[in-house]
Design an enzyme around this catalytic site. Structure first.
Site, PDB file in Angstrom:
ATOM      1  N   ASP A   1       5.334   3.478   0.972  1.00 50.25           N
ATOM      2  CA  ASP A   1       6.610   5.174   0.663  1.00 50.25           C
ATOM      3  C   ASP A   1       7.604   4.434   1.217  1.00 50.25           C
ATOM      4  O   ASP A   1       7.774   3.485   2.950  1.00 50.25           O
ATOM      5  CB  ASP A   1       5.753   5.843   0.839  1.00 50.25           C
ATOM      6  CG  ASP A   1       7.102   7.127   0.529  1.00 50.25           C
ATOM      7  OD1 ASP A   1       7.688   6.949   0.099  1.00 50.25           O
ATOM      8  OD2 ASP A   1       6.608   8.251   0.742  1.00 50.25           O
TER       9      ASP A   1
ATOM     10  N   HIS B   1      11.739  -2.452  -3.892  1.00 45.85           N
ATOM     11  CA  HIS B   1      10.816  -2.682  -4.757  1.00 45.85           C
ATOM     12  C   HIS B   1      10.583  -4.220  -4.415  1.00 45.85           C
ATOM     13  O   HIS B   1       9.314  -4.209  -4.170  1.00 45.85           O
ATOM     14  CB  HIS B   1      11.254  -2.076  -5.483  1.00 45.85           C
ATOM     15  CG  HIS B   1      11.124  -0.661  -6.526  1.00 45.85           C
ATOM     16  ND1 HIS B   1      10.637   0.544  -5.520  1.00 45.85           N
ATOM     17  CD2 HIS B   1      11.558   0.059  -6.932  1.00 45.85           C
ATOM     18  CE1 HIS B   1      10.933   2.019  -5.478  1.00 45.85           C
ATOM     19  NE2 HIS B   1      11.187   1.358  -6.650  1.00 45.85           N
TER      20      HIS B   1
ATOM     21  N   LEU C   1     -12.302  -9.571  -0.742  1.00 45.59           N
ATOM     22  CA  LEU C   1     -11.925  -9.086  -0.777  1.00 45.59           C
ATOM     23  C   LEU C   1     -11.434  -8.075  -2.070  1.00 45.59           C
ATOM     24  O   LEU C   1     -11.216  -8.716  -3.035  1.00 45.59           O
ATOM     25  CB  LEU C   1     -10.098  -8.870  -0.226  1.00 45.59           C
ATOM     26  CG  LEU C   1      -9.477  -8.200  -0.521  1.00 45.59           C
ATOM     27  CD1 LEU C   1      -9.174  -7.119   0.741  1.00 45.59           C
ATOM     28  CD2 LEU C   1      -7.519  -8.496   0.435  1.00 45.59           C
TER      29      LEU C   1
HETATM   30  C1  FPP Z   1       7.579   4.289  -3.442  1.00 43.89           C
HETATM   31  O1  FPP Z   1       8.809   4.356  -3.015  1.00 43.89           O
HETATM   32  C2  FPP Z   1       6.809   2.957  -3.502  1.00 43.89           C
HETATM   33  C3  FPP Z   1       6.939   2.743  -5.369  1.00 43.89           C
HETATM   34  C4  FPP Z   1       7.166   4.043  -5.954  1.00 43.89           C
HETATM   35  C5  FPP Z   1       6.279   1.467  -5.929  1.00 43.89           C
HETATM   36  C6  FPP Z   1       5.252   0.992  -5.183  1.00 43.89           C
HETATM   37  C7  FPP Z   1       5.801  -0.715  -5.759  1.00 43.89           C
HETATM   38  C8  FPP Z   1       5.779  -1.641  -4.628  1.00 43.89           C
HETATM   39  C9  FPP Z   1       5.543  -1.627  -3.539  1.00 43.89           C
HETATM   40  C10 FPP Z   1       6.605  -3.304  -5.668  1.00 43.89           C
HETATM   41  C11 FPP Z   1       5.208  -3.453  -6.458  1.00 43.89           C
HETATM   42  C12 FPP Z   1       4.120  -3.576  -6.018  1.00 43.89           C
HETATM   43  C13 FPP Z   1       2.851  -4.431  -6.011  1.00 43.89           C
HETATM   44  C14 FPP Z   1       1.510  -4.449  -6.360  1.00 43.89           C
HETATM   45  C15 FPP Z   1       3.337  -5.693  -6.932  1.00 43.89           C
HETATM   46  P1  FPP Z   1      10.287   4.775  -3.049  1.00 43.89           P
HETATM   47  O2  FPP Z   1      10.638   4.345  -4.189  1.00 43.89           O
HETATM   48  O3  FPP Z   1       9.233   6.425  -3.824  1.00 43.89           O
HETATM   49  O4  FPP Z   1      10.781   5.022  -1.665  1.00 43.89           O
HETATM   50  P2  FPP Z   1      11.404   6.337  -1.167  1.00 43.89           P
HETATM   51  O5  FPP Z   1      10.377   7.546  -1.101  1.00 43.89           O
HETATM   52  O6  FPP Z   1      12.837   5.671   0.294  1.00 43.89           O
HETATM   53  O7  FPP Z   1      13.150   6.716  -2.615  1.00 43.89           O
END
Ligand code: FPP
Length: 243
Positions: free
Chosen positions: A21, A38, A132
């Site tokens: 997050d 992201h 893993l």
């Molecule tokens: C939460 O941050 C994160 C996500 C909803 C997406 C997670 C995705 C990745 C880390 C990239 C791709 C993953 C792989 C496995 C290739 P948020 O956008 O909710 O952050 P915020 O709460 O600060 O807005």
């Protein structure tokens, strides 16, 4: 299924699950579009996998896209799906070379057909790997997973293939998408939020929860080591008394 409580010195967690997050906040703090957060988050995914492999963690589950994430603006959903597509295409050879098995949990039927194909290919190619297991949760939601398990069990009962008296925790677990994967020992959420957000609710019943303030794109081996140290300081009793 949970292991018996151990009297031995605490060891590295077998299974680490992470709610990644803070990508959006990371980007906002830098005046960048959310997609940049992201993208940096995908770099942190690579670091986390390498660190887990080095530390002897056997299972790493990452919450990449929740079933609620479809509510985000379409261009952000497209960016996240694009990153997943890119990741599966570009990283498969490297994951395979490093003896990493890939599994995906979540309802993949709503994903683009080419992404479904890439997931199938990654799972097939790496099925024999055992250093893993990387479990990627995509369009995943715990409530939906549990409901689907209940529906399958009900169908087996209705068709006369299952005696209701045989339904126990072990059988229920075996109907979840995580069948064959031990429950997480350590569940980490980054960015200071203190919620499980519909992630592995059944499986995390006895997990140690560690919440850290670091935003996901900044996550590295040091943060993982700190979370593991916190896990090792805790006494896991699985409901037993402290003796
Ligand atoms: C939460 O941050 C994160 C996500 C909803 C997406 C997670 C995705 C990745 C880390 C990239 C791709 C993953 C792989 C496995 C290739 P948020 O956008 O909710 O952050 P915020 O709460 O600060 O807005």
């Amino acid at each position: 299924m949970r292991p018996a409580p151990s009297q031995d010195a605490p060891s590295a967690p077998c299974h680490v699950a992470i709610i990644m997050d803070g990508n959006g906040r990371w980007a906002k703090a830098r005046g960048l579009p959310r997609v940049a957060g992201h993208r940096s988050g995908a770099d942190a995914v690579r670091r986390a996998i390498i660190a887990c492999r080095e530390l002897g963690v056997r299972y790493l589950t990452l919450y990449a896209f929740s079933s609620e994430n479809w509510k985000r603006p379409q261009d952000e959903v497209d960016d996240l799906m694009g990153l997943l597509r890119h990741y599966l295409r570009r990283e498969l050879a490297e994951l395979h070379k490093n003896n990493i098995r890939v599994r995906v949990i979540g309802d993949r039927s709503r994903l683009a057909p080419d992404i479904q194909g890439l997931i199938g290919q990654a799972e097939q190619t790496t099925a024999g790997n055992d250093a893993l297991t990387l479990v990627i949760a995509v369009n995943y939601g715990s409530h939906a997973e549990i409901v689907a398990a209940a529906r399958r069990i009900a169908r087996e009962v209705k068709e006369g293939r299952l005696d209701p008296a045989a339904i126990d925790e072990r059988l229920f677990s075996a109907h979840l998408q995580t069948v064959g994967i031990p429950d997480p020992d350590l569940l980490i959420r980054t960015s200071g939020e203190l919620r499980l957000s519909n992630f592995l609710l059944w499986q995390a019943a006895y997990s140690e929860l560690v919440f850290i303030d670091t935003l996901w794109p900044d996550f590295d081996k040091k943060h993982l080591l700190e979370a593991i140290s916190e896990y090792q300081r805790r006494e896991r009793r699985y409901g037993a008394s402290s003796g």
